[in-house]
Scaffold this active site. Structure first.
Site, mmCIF file in Angstrom:
data_model
loop_
_atom_site.group_PDB
_atom_site.id
_atom_site.type_symbol
_atom_site.label_atom_id
_atom_site.label_comp_id
_atom_site.label_asym_id
_atom_site.label_seq_id
_atom_site.Cartn_x
_atom_site.Cartn_y
_atom_site.Cartn_z
ATOM 1 N N GLY A 24 76.310 35.337 55.952
ATOM 2 C CA GLY A 24 75.824 34.747 57.197
ATOM 3 C C GLY A 24 76.864 33.995 58.002
ATOM 4 N N TRP A 81 70.593 34.512 60.484
ATOM 5 C CA TRP A 81 69.893 33.221 60.477
ATOM 6 C C TRP A 81 70.637 32.180 61.321
ATOM 7 C CZ3 TRP A 81 70.312 29.519 55.731
ATOM 8 C CH2 TRP A 81 69.501 28.393 55.928
ATOM 9 N N ARG A 82 71.976 32.230 61.241
ATOM 10 C CA ARG A 82 72.784 31.199 61.915
ATOM 11 C C ARG A 82 73.337 31.683 63.264
ATOM 12 N NH1 ARG A 82 74.053 27.722 57.243
ATOM 13 N NH2 ARG A 82 73.630 28.896 55.363
ATOM 14 N N SER A 142 71.803 34.363 51.062
ATOM 15 C CA SER A 142 72.719 33.247 50.743
ATOM 16 C C SER A 142 73.565 33.542 49.507
ATOM 17 C CB SER A 142 71.956 31.927 50.583
ATOM 18 O OG SER A 142 71.399 31.510 51.808
ATOM 19 N N ARG A 201 86.218 35.276 58.486
ATOM 20 C CA ARG A 201 85.514 35.233 57.190
ATOM 21 C C ARG A 201 84.648 36.474 56.993
ATOM 22 N NH1 ARG A 201 83.762 29.032 57.780
ATOM 23 N NH2 ARG A 201 85.781 28.127 57.315
ATOM 24 N N TYR A 229 63.986 33.063 63.073
ATOM 25 C CA TYR A 229 65.354 32.549 63.195
ATOM 26 C C TYR A 229 65.586 31.990 64.604
ATOM 27 C CZ TYR A 229 66.428 34.793 58.691
ATOM 28 O OH TYR A 229 66.436 35.179 57.368
HETATM 29 N N1 LIG Z 1 64.621 35.818 53.337
HETATM 30 C C1 LIG Z 1 64.874 34.532 53.412
HETATM 31 O O1 LIG Z 1 64.002 33.687 53.183
HETATM 32 C C2 LIG Z 1 66.262 34.099 53.794
HETATM 33 C C3 LIG Z 1 66.650 32.756 53.699
HETATM 34 C C4 LIG Z 1 67.965 32.422 54.053
HETATM 35 C C5 LIG Z 1 68.842 33.405 54.479
HETATM 36 N N2 LIG Z 1 68.418 34.709 54.581
HETATM 37 C C6 LIG Z 1 69.307 35.798 55.045
HETATM 38 O O2 LIG Z 1 70.560 35.684 54.397
HETATM 39 C C7 LIG Z 1 71.576 35.593 55.393
HETATM 40 C C8 LIG Z 1 72.738 34.843 54.874
HETATM 41 O O3 LIG Z 1 72.368 33.508 54.533
HETATM 42 P P1 LIG Z 1 73.468 32.379 54.601
HETATM 43 O O4 LIG Z 1 73.973 32.250 55.989
HETATM 44 O O5 LIG Z 1 72.922 31.163 53.945
HETATM 45 O O6 LIG Z 1 74.601 33.068 53.657
HETATM 46 P P2 LIG Z 1 75.962 32.605 53.019
HETATM 47 O O7 LIG Z 1 76.943 33.687 53.363
HETATM 48 O O8 LIG Z 1 75.695 32.249 51.595
HETATM 49 O O9 LIG Z 1 76.383 31.259 53.769
HETATM 50 C C9 LIG Z 1 76.887 31.274 55.056
HETATM 51 C C10 LIG Z 1 77.427 29.894 55.358
HETATM 52 O O10 LIG Z 1 78.570 29.682 54.546
HETATM 53 C C11 LIG Z 1 79.618 29.190 55.355
HETATM 54 N N3 LIG Z 1 80.894 29.653 54.824
HETATM 55 C C12 LIG Z 1 81.224 30.896 54.443
HETATM 56 N N4 LIG Z 1 82.517 30.948 54.025
HETATM 57 C C13 LIG Z 1 83.000 29.707 54.161
HETATM 58 C C14 LIG Z 1 84.251 29.121 53.895
HETATM 59 N N5 LIG Z 1 85.283 29.846 53.400
HETATM 60 N N6 LIG Z 1 84.406 27.797 54.125
HETATM 61 C C15 LIG Z 1 83.392 27.072 54.619
HETATM 62 N N7 LIG Z 1 82.159 27.576 54.911
HETATM 63 C C16 LIG Z 1 81.969 28.880 54.672
HETATM 64 C C17 LIG Z 1 79.368 29.784 56.715
HETATM 65 O O11 LIG Z 1 80.017 29.002 57.690
HETATM 66 P P3 LIG Z 1 80.810 29.728 58.919
HETATM 67 O O12 LIG Z 1 79.768 30.303 59.778
HETATM 68 O O13 LIG Z 1 81.558 28.581 59.523
HETATM 69 O O14 LIG Z 1 81.732 30.748 58.299
HETATM 70 C C18 LIG Z 1 77.862 29.720 56.797
HETATM 71 O O15 LIG Z 1 77.431 28.446 57.253
HETATM 72 C C19 LIG Z 1 70.861 34.977 56.589
HETATM 73 O O16 LIG Z 1 71.534 35.189 57.808
HETATM 74 C C20 LIG Z 1 69.559 35.724 56.544
HETATM 75 O O17 LIG Z 1 69.721 37.026 57.074
HETATM 76 C C21 LIG Z 1 67.147 35.061 54.240
#
Ligand SMILES: NC(=O)c1ccc[n+]([C@@H]2O[C@H](COP(=O)([O-])OP(=O)(O)OC[C@H]3O[C@@H](n4cnc5c(N)ncnc54)[C@H](OP(=O)(O)O)[C@@H]3O)[C@@H](O)[C@H]2O)c1
Length: 300
Positions: free
Chosen positions: A264, A26-27, A212, A270, A57
């Site tokens: 993500g 996503w990101r 997430s 990380r 995305y």
């Molecule tokens: N089906 C749906 O409707 C739907 C919706 C949303 C997401 N998704 C899927 O789920 C995946 C993951 O979602 P997500 O990106 O929200 O997951 P996540 O892993 O919960 O969150 C990722 C975010 O957390 C930050 N992060 C992680 N560790 C950190 C730390 N130690 N300190 C500060 N920030 C930290 C990351 O920043 P950094 O990049 O700086 O590490 C990134 O911005 C998406 O890519 C997508 O494939 C699906």
């Protein structure tokens, strides 16, 4: 102490087994191909061979528009010989801004074919309906998915953000099983444990793909998280010798439905360190403590 955390590979129908942590795009909006190659290699080296994207995305999260992330991924795959065969490629269609949802036969077929072109591949391993289109009959969705599968454009089918009843309605018209449902699930989003989503996954042998799992980063930064939950995650992190994020991932992996946690991060360190979640020991008292701290009320 025996651990509830399930570190085994997950079996997704006819697809190659996938690691319990997946990498989501996503990101993934940086269009520098070397950056993208580095992130995907890091994910693969860390056991994350399920790569989850979607046609939409790029539409938000700093992207340039609908289709951008699939285009970047397609360029990375084209520039990296052998990479396509090392990943299980999952994408999604059915969000059509600003409508907002369209899974009608004509649209869904065109969306899937456009994804194939952008991804520069012949086949999508896991094609998911991103959000339910309440104004398309599930029989019509099923006919389209069936045809795309017969034509060899998709291998397996999943859904995302579908209620158990919506999964059942689509499954009733499909001749092959829906193998995944993708809900938001984490220590701050427990709804799938309560609304039948994870129960249906266990009943029907559907693998939950938890999106997430760090609450979009809030469980790492602590922003907006209840102090009791943060304190508990931190104390478990000290006990297990990991950081709070890895405890949060381990919590997702501990549910008996054996979810895949889709992380993500765009930060290679990380991504790499996430794999330490697999070595965490959480017992029944630990996971119930997390549930109660998250909900802010004791269980009866
Ligand atoms: N089906 C749906 O409707 C739907 C919706 C949303 C997401 N998704 C899927 O789920 C995946 C993951 O979602 P997500 O990106 O929200 O997951 P996540 O892993 O919960 O969150 C990722 C975010 O957390 C930050 N992060 C992680 N560790 C950190 C730390 N130690 N300190 C500060 N920030 C930290 C990351 O920043 P950094 O990049 O700086 O590490 C990134 O911005 C998406 O890519 C997508 O494939 C699906």
């Amino acid at each position: 102490m025996s651990s509830l955390v399930q570190s085994h590979k997950r079996s997704l129908g006819s697809l190659p087994p996938v690691g319990p942590i997946a990498y989501g795009l996503w990101r993934f909006t940086d269009d520098d191909i070397e950056v993208g190659q580095g992130l995907l290699e890091t994910a693969l080296e860390s056991g994350m061979n399920l790569i989850d994207t979607a046609d939409v995305y790029g539409f938000d999260w700093g992207g340039t528009g609908f289709g951008q992330v699939e285009e970047i991924l397609g360029q990375v795959l084209a520039a990296t010989p052998g990479l396509r065969d090392r990943i299980v490629l999952a994408t999604k269609g059915g969000i059509a801004p600003p409508t907002p949802y369209d899974s009608s036969p004509k649209y869904l077929r065109s969306a899937c074919e456009a994804s194939l072109r952008r991804l520069q591949t012949d086949v999508i391993d896991l094609y998911q309906i991103h959000r339910p289109d309440m104004y398309t009959h599930p029989a019509d969705v099923a006919i389209t998915l069936h045809a795309l599968r017969v034509e060899g454009k998709i291998r397996e089918v999943g859904v995302s953000n579908h209620t158990p009843a919506q999964v059942a309605a689509l499954q009733a018209h499909l001749e092959f099983p829906i193998i995944t449902n993708q809900p938001e699930f984490s220590a701050v989003e427990l709804t799938p444990m309560r609304d039948g989503t994870l129960d249906q996954c266990m009943a029907e042998r559907v693998t939950p793909l938890a999106w997430s799992p760090l609450g979009g980063g809030r469980l790492a930064t602590g922003e907006g998280i209840a102090p009791d939950l943060l304190a508990l995650l931190d104390s478990l992190a000290v006990r297990e010798g990991v950081d709070r994020s890895q405890i949060a991932l381990a919590f997702v992996l501990a549910h008996p439905s054996a979810p895949v946690a889709i992380i993500g991060s765009q930060n290679p360190d990380r991504i790499r360190s996430s794999a330490a979640a697999l070595g965490v020991t959480l017992d029944r008292a630990d996971v119930y403590a997390i549930v109660q701290a998250s909900e802010g009320v004791p269980l009866p």
